[in-house]
Motif scaffolding. Structure first.
Motif, mmCIF file in Angstrom:
data_model
loop_
_atom_site.group_PDB
_atom_site.id
_atom_site.type_symbol
_atom_site.label_atom_id
_atom_site.label_comp_id
_atom_site.label_asym_id
_atom_site.label_seq_id
_atom_site.Cartn_x
_atom_site.Cartn_y
_atom_site.Cartn_z
ATOM 1 N N TYR A 108 0.854 -1.188 0.000
ATOM 2 C CA TYR A 108 0.000 0.000 0.000
ATOM 3 C C TYR A 108 0.889 1.236 0.000
ATOM 4 N N GLN A 109 0.359 2.320 -0.513
ATOM 5 C CA GLN A 109 0.996 3.630 -0.435
ATOM 6 C C GLN A 109 -0.003 4.602 0.168
ATOM 7 N N GLU A 110 0.518 5.487 0.980
ATOM 8 C CA GLU A 110 -0.338 6.451 1.661
ATOM 9 C C GLU A 110 0.101 7.869 1.298
ATOM 10 N N PHE A 111 -0.871 8.714 1.005
ATOM 11 C CA PHE A 111 -0.605 10.116 0.676
ATOM 12 C C PHE A 111 -1.376 10.960 1.681
ATOM 13 N N PRO A 112 -0.785 11.187 2.862
ATOM 14 C CA PRO A 112 -1.533 11.836 3.950
ATOM 15 C C PRO A 112 -2.068 13.212 3.603
ATOM 16 N N GLU A 113 -1.302 13.983 2.834
ATOM 17 C CA GLU A 113 -1.752 15.341 2.520
ATOM 18 C C GLU A 113 -3.092 15.357 1.786
ATOM 19 N N HIS A 114 -3.346 14.318 1.024
ATOM 20 C CA HIS A 114 -4.599 14.228 0.265
ATOM 21 C C HIS A 114 -5.529 13.156 0.827
ATOM 22 N N LYS A 115 -5.159 12.584 1.994
ATOM 23 C CA LYS A 115 -5.965 11.515 2.607
ATOM 24 C C LYS A 115 -6.308 10.464 1.557
ATOM 25 N N LEU A 116 -5.276 9.864 1.005
ATOM 26 C CA LEU A 116 -5.409 8.924 -0.105
ATOM 27 C C LEU A 116 -4.629 7.660 0.203
ATOM 28 N N GLU A 128 -9.644 -1.019 9.411
ATOM 29 C CA GLU A 128 -9.312 0.364 9.708
ATOM 30 C C GLU A 128 -7.919 0.661 9.179
ATOM 31 N N LEU A 129 -7.532 1.929 9.160
ATOM 32 C CA LEU A 129 -6.247 2.317 8.598
ATOM 33 C C LEU A 129 -5.089 1.684 9.357
ATOM 34 N N ASP A 130 -5.180 1.626 10.670
ATOM 35 C CA ASP A 130 -4.108 1.012 11.457
ATOM 36 C C ASP A 130 -3.972 -0.472 11.144
ATOM 37 N N THR A 131 -5.084 -1.140 10.868
ATOM 38 C CA THR A 131 -5.024 -2.559 10.498
ATOM 39 C C THR A 131 -4.324 -2.726 9.161
ATOM 40 N N LEU A 132 -4.664 -1.902 8.194
ATOM 41 C CA LEU A 132 -3.999 -1.947 6.897
ATOM 42 C C LEU A 132 -2.499 -1.775 7.059
ATOM 43 N N ALA A 136 -0.093 -5.024 6.250
ATOM 44 C CA ALA A 136 0.696 -4.875 5.028
ATOM 45 C C ALA A 136 2.175 -4.690 5.345
ATOM 46 N N ASP A 137 2.486 -3.972 6.396
ATOM 47 C CA ASP A 137 3.888 -3.776 6.764
ATOM 48 C C ASP A 137 4.536 -5.098 7.182
ATOM 49 N N ARG A 138 3.778 -5.973 7.835
ATOM 50 C CA ARG A 138 4.339 -7.276 8.205
ATOM 51 C C ARG A 138 4.645 -8.119 6.978
ATOM 52 N N VAL A 139 3.779 -8.057 5.979
ATOM 53 C CA VAL A 139 4.048 -8.780 4.732
ATOM 54 C C VAL A 139 5.289 -8.215 4.047
ATOM 55 N N SER A 140 5.424 -6.893 4.043
ATOM 56 C CA SER A 140 6.598 -6.270 3.426
ATOM 57 C C SER A 140 7.876 -6.694 4.132
ATOM 58 N N ALA A 141 7.838 -6.773 5.457
ATOM 59 C CA ALA A 141 9.014 -7.219 6.207
ATOM 60 C C ALA A 141 9.381 -8.653 5.843
ATOM 61 N N PHE A 213 -16.163 -2.899 -3.179
ATOM 62 C CA PHE A 213 -16.366 -1.462 -2.972
ATOM 63 C C PHE A 213 -17.829 -1.091 -2.789
ATOM 64 N N GLU A 214 -18.737 -2.059 -2.889
ATOM 65 C CA GLU A 214 -20.134 -1.797 -2.582
ATOM 66 C C GLU A 214 -20.484 -2.157 -1.143
ATOM 67 N N HIS A 215 -19.551 -2.766 -0.435
ATOM 68 C CA HIS A 215 -19.740 -3.028 0.985
ATOM 69 C C HIS A 215 -19.392 -1.757 1.764
ATOM 70 N N ALA A 216 -20.066 -1.544 2.868
ATOM 71 C CA ALA A 216 -19.782 -0.364 3.690
ATOM 72 C C ALA A 216 -18.363 -0.449 4.225
ATOM 73 N N GLY A 217 -17.516 0.458 3.794
ATOM 74 C CA GLY A 217 -16.120 0.435 4.181
ATOM 75 C C GLY A 217 -15.801 1.465 5.245
ATOM 76 N N ILE A 218 -14.704 1.223 5.964
ATOM 77 C CA ILE A 218 -14.277 2.145 7.017
ATOM 78 C C ILE A 218 -13.336 3.207 6.467
ATOM 79 N N ILE A 219 -12.294 2.756 5.754
ATOM 80 C CA ILE A 219 -11.257 3.688 5.315
ATOM 81 C C ILE A 219 -11.788 4.680 4.279
#
Length: 274
Positions: A108-116, A128-132, A136-141, A213-219
């Motif tokens: 994943y890539q995060e663009f905080p300035e644009h909340k993307l 949630e964002l912390d779960t992502l 994902a960071d554990r897989v990258s490691a 993307f039709e399911h109610a999402g958190i992020i």
């Protein structure tokens, strides 16, 4: 600085270059974000990887399922798909350097300035964002560890880890994360991943299946989600907070570039084979 997001390239390098020329992309001033699947069915997988490696800080990439499969093919634990055109890449003198660079790319890539948030296939609606970040960071490691082939790549070829729950083992969590972020299309009504249906959403006749993307999402309540992977969607999603960029260039359609600042999309049709 302009920020451009490009859909699944899949080795369609010439189309990518023509698309970037349409917007006068300048790597000293602009940034190119790629939703994954840099390699596979087009003829220019080698050129595509070299291009992104050379862009260095001017590019932001996430891994797609075809990129992950390349690790297995290069390690000779899987065979290349006959419809892929990986021969020149696999025999290139700089293949080790390219594989090493690709292993450093996240899910994943995060663009905080644009909340993307950008991933290859999407984000599980219940995350949630912390779960992502954590998963994902554990897989990258694991991907960057010395034994990544045996501990991660060799174990990821399963549909078993298709439902998120708290009692999953580390291996199961890693596989679910890979499956969700790089392979997800439809979900069952209980939220579990479906790996069988690849149709356009309107063509799916199973009443228990609906696009993730039709399911109610958190992020996506707070962030824009950018993804590729699902060419059959052809960019058509029901939410302005979601950008679908895979428009099937490798299947004869076109490559899509989204300019974040102007919210405009620019396309390049697949070039005819000589």
């Amino acid at each position: 600085m302009a920020h451009y997001f490009v859909g699944d390239i899949q080795g369609c390098f010439e189309e990518l270059q023509r698309l970037l020329s349409k917007v006068d992309f300048n790597p000293s001033q602009d940034q190119l974000w790629a939703v994954g699947d840099l390699v596979a069915r087009g003829p220019g997988s080698l050129e595509t990887l070299r291009f992104f490696q050379q862009l260095d800080g001017s590019a932001r990439v996430v891994l797609g399922n075809h990129d992950l499969h390349l690790f297995a093919v290069n390690a000779k634990i899987k065979r290349a798909n006959p419809s892929d055109h990986l021969g020149p890449l696999l025999s290139a003198p700089d293949i080790d350097s390219l594989i090493g660079w690709l292993r450093l790319q996240p899910l994943y890539q995060e663009f905080p300035e644009h909340k993307l948030i950008m991933t290859h296939a999407g984000v599980p609606p219940q995350w949630e964002l912390d779960t992502l970040r954590t998963e994902a960071d554990r897989v990258s490691a694991a991907l960057q560890s010395h034994d990544y082939i045996s501990s991660l790549i060799g174990q990821m070829y399963t549909n078993g880890s298709n439902r998120w729950h708290d009692s999953m083992t580390t291996v199961e969590r890693n596989i679910y994360c890979i499956n969700a972020l790089t392979r997800m299309r439809f979900l069952h009504s209980d939220g579990s991943l479906d790996f069988g249906c690849k149709l356009p959403p309107a063509a799916c006749q199973d009443p228990d299946l609906s696009p993730w993307f039709e399911h109610a999402g958190i992020i996506n309540q707070t962030h824009t989600l950018v993804f590729g992977h699902w060419a059959a969607v052809m960019g058509n999603v029901p939410s302005t907070s979601i950008q679908a960029l895979d428009t099937g260039c490798c299947w004869g359609e076109h490559l899509t570039l989204w300019h974040l600042e102007s919210n405009q999309k620019i396309t390049q049709s697949r070039l005819k084979k000589s």
